[in-house]
Design an enzyme around this catalytic site. Structure first.
Site, mmCIF file in Angstrom:
data_model
loop_
_atom_site.group_PDB
_atom_site.id
_atom_site.type_symbol
_atom_site.label_atom_id
_atom_site.label_comp_id
_atom_site.label_asym_id
_atom_site.label_seq_id
_atom_site.Cartn_x
_atom_site.Cartn_y
_atom_site.Cartn_z
ATOM 1 N N ALA A 23 -23.087 6.655 -38.422
ATOM 2 C CA ALA A 23 -24.340 6.640 -39.137
ATOM 3 C C ALA A 23 -25.130 7.834 -39.005
ATOM 4 O O ALA A 23 -25.333 8.424 -37.967
ATOM 5 C CB ALA A 23 -24.951 5.411 -38.725
ATOM 6 N N SER A 28 -28.543 3.657 -38.812
ATOM 7 C CA SER A 28 -27.600 2.778 -38.292
ATOM 8 C C SER A 28 -28.409 1.365 -38.322
ATOM 9 O O SER A 28 -29.280 1.168 -38.096
ATOM 10 C CB SER A 28 -27.632 2.963 -36.694
ATOM 11 O OG SER A 28 -26.869 1.892 -35.865
ATOM 12 N N HIS A 30 -27.794 -0.768 -36.269
ATOM 13 C CA HIS A 30 -28.329 -1.446 -35.116
ATOM 14 C C HIS A 30 -29.870 -1.241 -34.876
ATOM 15 O O HIS A 30 -30.625 -1.843 -34.197
ATOM 16 C CB HIS A 30 -27.822 -0.339 -34.022
ATOM 17 C CG HIS A 30 -26.260 -0.714 -33.483
ATOM 18 N ND1 HIS A 30 -25.955 -1.800 -32.689
ATOM 19 C CD2 HIS A 30 -25.326 -0.242 -33.903
ATOM 20 C CE1 HIS A 30 -24.653 -1.985 -32.744
ATOM 21 N NE2 HIS A 30 -24.153 -0.848 -33.350
ATOM 22 N N ASP A 37 -22.908 -4.420 -30.615
ATOM 23 C CA ASP A 37 -21.459 -4.300 -30.446
ATOM 24 C C ASP A 37 -20.956 -5.169 -29.229
ATOM 25 O O ASP A 37 -21.640 -5.187 -28.116
ATOM 26 C CB ASP A 37 -21.355 -2.697 -30.102
ATOM 27 C CG ASP A 37 -21.634 -1.629 -31.356
ATOM 28 O OD1 ASP A 37 -21.574 -2.259 -32.498
ATOM 29 O OD2 ASP A 37 -21.937 -0.517 -31.125
ATOM 30 N N GLU A 85 -14.510 -2.021 -37.747
ATOM 31 C CA GLU A 85 -15.170 -1.928 -36.404
ATOM 32 C C GLU A 85 -14.995 -3.315 -35.814
ATOM 33 O O GLU A 85 -15.802 -4.239 -35.926
ATOM 34 C CB GLU A 85 -16.421 -1.424 -36.280
ATOM 35 C CG GLU A 85 -16.791 -0.100 -36.982
ATOM 36 C CD GLU A 85 -18.370 0.727 -36.522
ATOM 37 O OE1 GLU A 85 -19.140 -0.308 -36.459
ATOM 38 O OE2 GLU A 85 -18.305 1.685 -36.806
ATOM 39 N N HIS A 88 -18.162 -4.726 -34.074
ATOM 40 C CA HIS A 88 -19.441 -4.862 -34.549
ATOM 41 C C HIS A 88 -20.035 -5.766 -35.304
ATOM 42 O O HIS A 88 -19.312 -6.093 -36.136
ATOM 43 C CB HIS A 88 -19.647 -3.396 -35.315
ATOM 44 C CG HIS A 88 -21.168 -3.316 -35.982
ATOM 45 N ND1 HIS A 88 -21.933 -2.170 -35.789
ATOM 46 C CD2 HIS A 88 -22.074 -4.090 -37.011
ATOM 47 C CE1 HIS A 88 -23.041 -2.328 -36.323
ATOM 48 N NE2 HIS A 88 -22.844 -3.400 -37.219
HETATM 49 ZN ZN ZN Z 1 -22.172 -1.226 -33.804
#
Ligand code: ZN
Length: 122
Positions: A23, A28, A30, A37, A85, A88
């Site tokens: 990212a 991101s 997050h 994650d 991913e 994630h």
């Molecule tokens: Zn992640």
């Protein structure tokens, strides 16, 4: 991006490829506090082999019950713009997670539905 430049990618191609897995600073998911994650305790590498762990298999089958969805599924990279991913997860709430899982749609597709733009689902 430097690795791709050293492999002979042009600047724009290196940027476009890199942003599928890294990212841009400040963008991101997050940073929202809604994503995390999750890895196996026995296998902590963030790569596709994570999907073969018992923990990842359990999460893929059950996370929706707790309001979480696998954010970047393998067959949806063209929709999300992000590579697969398997670690994630994103909290979207139980109602949305159930519907997204039943319909096999991403957050982008779910939000498109909410806006009433059916074309975004195609
Ligand atoms: Zn992640």
């Amino acid at each position: 991006m430097a690795d791709r430049l050293s492999q002979g990618y042009g600047s724009l191609d290196a940027y476009e490829e890199t942003k599928k897995s890294v990212a841009f600073p400040g963008t991101s998911e997050h940073a929202t506090g809604l994503a995390l994650d999750i890895t196996s305790a026995q296998y902590v590498e963030l790569n596709e082999k994570q999907a073969d762990t018992e923990e990842a298999k359990w999460l893929a089958a059950n996370s929706w019950k707790y309001g979480f969805v696998l954010r970047y599924p393998p067959e949806k990279a063209d929709v999300t713009g992000i590579i697969y991913e398997p670690w994630h997860y994103r909290y979207v709430g139980q109602e949305a997670a159930k519907e997204m899982t039943e319909k096999n749609i991403t957050l982008e597709e779910y939000n498109g539905r909410l806006k009433g733009d059916k074309n975004e689902l195609e």
